[in-house]
Structures are given as structure tokens and as C-alpha cells.
Design an enzyme around this catalytic site. Sequence first.
Site, PDB file in Angstrom:
ATOM      1  N   ASP A  80       0.875  -1.426   0.568  1.00  0.00           N
ATOM      2  CA  ASP A  80      -0.069  -0.035  -0.001  1.00  0.00           C
ATOM      3  C   ASP A  80       1.085   1.292  -0.341  1.00  0.00           C
ATOM      4  OD1 ASP A  80      -2.454   1.664   0.435  1.00  0.00           O
ATOM      5  OD2 ASP A  80      -2.232   1.232   2.602  1.00  0.00           O
ATOM      6  N   ASP A  82      -0.209   5.125   0.982  1.00  0.00           N
ATOM      7  CA  ASP A  82      -0.322   5.423   2.457  1.00  0.00           C
ATOM      8  C   ASP A  82      -0.185   4.726   3.759  1.00  0.00           C
ATOM      9  OD1 ASP A  82      -1.128   8.474   0.914  1.00  0.00           O
ATOM     10  OD2 ASP A  82      -3.151   7.235   0.481  1.00  0.00           O
TER      11      ASP A  82
END
Length: 496
Positions: A80, A82
Site C-alpha cells: 500500500d 499511504d
Amino acid sequence: MFLCKKLCNKCLLKINGNCLKGLFCRVLYSRHHSTRRLEEAYKLTKTKCQSKKLPRDVNPKAVFACNELDLKEVKVYGFDYDYTLACYKPSLEHLLYNLGRQTLIEQYKYPAEISKLEYKPNFAVRGLHYDIEKGVLLKLDSFLQIQFGTVYRGLTPLSNEEVLNLYKNRIIPIAYVEGHTKNAQLILQESQSKMVQLADLFSVPEMGLLCNVADYFEKNHIDYHPEILFRDIQSSIKNSHPVMHQIVGQNVHDYIESNDKTRPFFDKLVHAGKKLFLVTNSPYHFVNKVQARKPRFFTDVSRPIRVFDEQSGTHIWDRVTKLEKGVIYYEGTVKQMQELTGWRGHQVLYFGDHPYSDLADVTLEHGWRTGAIITELTHEIATLNDPEFKKNANWLQMLTQLIEDHQDCEDPEEQKILAKWMAERDRLRNDIKYVFNKQFGSVFRTYHNPTYFSRRLFRFADIYTSNLTNLLNYSVNHTFYPRRGVMPHEYISYFV
């Protein structure tokens, strides 16, 4: 002093040369003890606690295992963006809060006076639940029990009596918390349950805005609907993300922590022949890689993968029959990705910061291995390593055992002593809670149980750590072994 003569030559429980084994036997297991014996038991337990060496410090850069994970089996690493690859500074929380507050005023016509409500960065912690029916923010443990002292309406804590009047019980029914669907995603839970868990770090400023505005309404006697307030603030924060991306993109160093170990970590994986991919909600111009629109990427059955043309800035309608290095893809599903690549199950290790939208589906539905990046570990472990915290935690354990061993006495004078012990235990528990966060305590624990957040983390993550690059301290062939925990029916250990 009473001596255990048979064991005095080899007993380890000695103070000033005197063996305490027999005294413990007499004091701790006598069914008809006097107040003097209770006092002696307390003193001896305290002395024993003080004589013990404190536990060793926990390494804040360690990787912790919930499930055995052999990295030799991992061929593909997924990430991922963020709070996984990009670790944001506290300034981002202030930015999101301010943008959300501005949107509330300009688009939703909230009172202009709320512009004076400043963000309180240390108010909330991740993993709390908001009751959209009753309008309170609260912390639940892994048994769905409310932790007293962590229920807030706005910025005001509710007393234990107020909490019990509100819920009629300390334990909340699972249907109220999670809805009726099995393994429900957060999006589904919002429409079917009475509570919403705020489980990612973007939700921390959201909780701050929610509590500030609710507090303003309460103090100014303005009637409001808790669910409408939550939905408006949730939408305001969400709608602020495009502006946030633009501001951060123009001022990267003001909002994103630089990490000179990220490139060496990727180089290490590439040199070991590992494949790498990135899946993110953030737009291409912000991340400059991939946009998949989680969690639908992990949950949808049919949604075509599209190619993003960097030069024109548009999405191409061509059918995607294979994934190529350097090409930017948009939308699609994890099922399609697996069909195009042949990547399966334990060959893939995916890292994210959200136990549900990042990790739950890929492990439950697709058998991927998972790693959670939990940035709060840095603060939590620093607190755990503090000598004063260790002393209080050890004494709390031993005092609790002392209370348990003597709680069945019926003499009124003895019960007064027990009441003093209980009051001391309550003070200790609060002291231990406050050092993590004054309002809500640790992200991982209630007073004695794991939090609801911890339960989900341990269920869906094979490993977890504070920063992705902590894996540089381990070889690509390392096996992570979970610690053997003590079950309630197994041996007793006073020390953590």
C-alpha cells in the site's frame, strides 16, 4: 520468622538469608487468615516484586510475528502507499483537519464559529468506535467490552454510571458493533451496524474534528443528529483528499518523512529476484505508480483492469492480457491480477496499514501472507521500555494475583484491607493507561485485554512492525516465529 527448614538450603526466595518459601505457603494459602497475615502477604509480595530484575527492553525496530512466516516462500512483495511506503508527518493531520473544517463551513453551512476550533493532536488514537446512534466515541476490547474512562461525548468523558445508563451493560452485542454480515467490510458495517470503527490513521484527524464540533454543539445547546454529524464530517474529510494531495505534492518535505533506507530495501528485494507491486487509492499524479481504488480491488468479482497512458493522462480502453513492468494500471481486481501473473497464496506478501481494507480480504479470500505497518509502535514501545512503566506493570500483575488469592475472606476488617488493595489496583491501571494517551490509553490494550483493534490486527496480519524498512534487519530467507503465549490454564508468570 517462620522458616521452611526442608528447603532453606536451596530455596531461592530468601531475604537477609531467611527463606520465605514456608511463609508464602502459610500466608497465601491459609483459608482463615487474619488482617496481620494479609498485611504480611502484601509486604512480602511487594518485596518479591522489588527484588525481581525488570524485563529487557523491546527493540522498537523489530518485526513481530502473529503467525509463522517463512520469507523463502515469498516471491512477490506488494505494498500500500499511504502510511506504508509514505510515512506522513503530524503536519498532515493538521492539514486534513483544517481542510475538513473548511469544507464543513463552506459546503455544509456549519456555523462559522467552528473555524476557531483547533486540532488537538493527542486527543484520539486509532481503532476507536463511534456510536452513530448515541453520538459517543469509545474504546472496546477484544470481547466487545467497553473500557470505562474511554467513552466521550465531544470532549467530555462520561462517568461509569452514565455509560451504564446509556448501554445498560458493559458488553455490547456483536450485531450492534459489526452488523449481521460475516467478515463484513467497513463499508458494509456502516450501513448495517450502529457503530463505525475508525481504524486507519487518516481517521485520527477525523475523530478530532468530530469531537470538537460535537463539543461545540453540546456547550452551545445546539440540537444535532449524531449520525448526520458523522456523515458530514466523514464526507468533508474524504472530499478534502484531492486538495490534500495537491498541497502535499507541492510541499513533499513538509508532510512526508524522508527515509533513506527505502531504496536499499527495494534494491535488496530486486537483487534477490523478488517481484514488486504497489496498490493504492491515491491518484497517479500523487503516487506516480498505480491507482486501484481499494477495497474494491480486493473484493469486486468483475471490474476490468485498464491501462493509464501517462503522456495523455487518460485511461486506454484496450484489453489487458498481461502485466508489464513500467506500465501503469487502473482499477481491476485481485482475481484478475492473479490470473494474469500466476501469483498465488503464500507466494505473495502484502504490506498495508489498515487491518481490514488492506489485509483482511487478501488473507481470508486469497491466502496471501500479510504484514501490517503500525507507526504507533514507536511510541507504544518507548512507553513499554520506560523503567517506571515496567515497575508499575509488574506490581499490577502481582497485586492482582494477591487480591485473587485472598478475595474470599469474610471478616469485615479483612475486607477493608482488600478494598484498599482494589483501590491501589485501580490507580495503577489508570496510571498505566494515561502514559500512552490520557483519554484512551494504548492502541493495543484496554486495562488487561487486547483491544478490538488488536484482535483484528493479530487475526489478519502475519507480521507487523513500525516501519517497512525494519525488514532490512532480516535476510530475505528469514523465518518469523510467533511467541508461545501462556493460556489461562497453563503455568502462571507474574512478569510480562
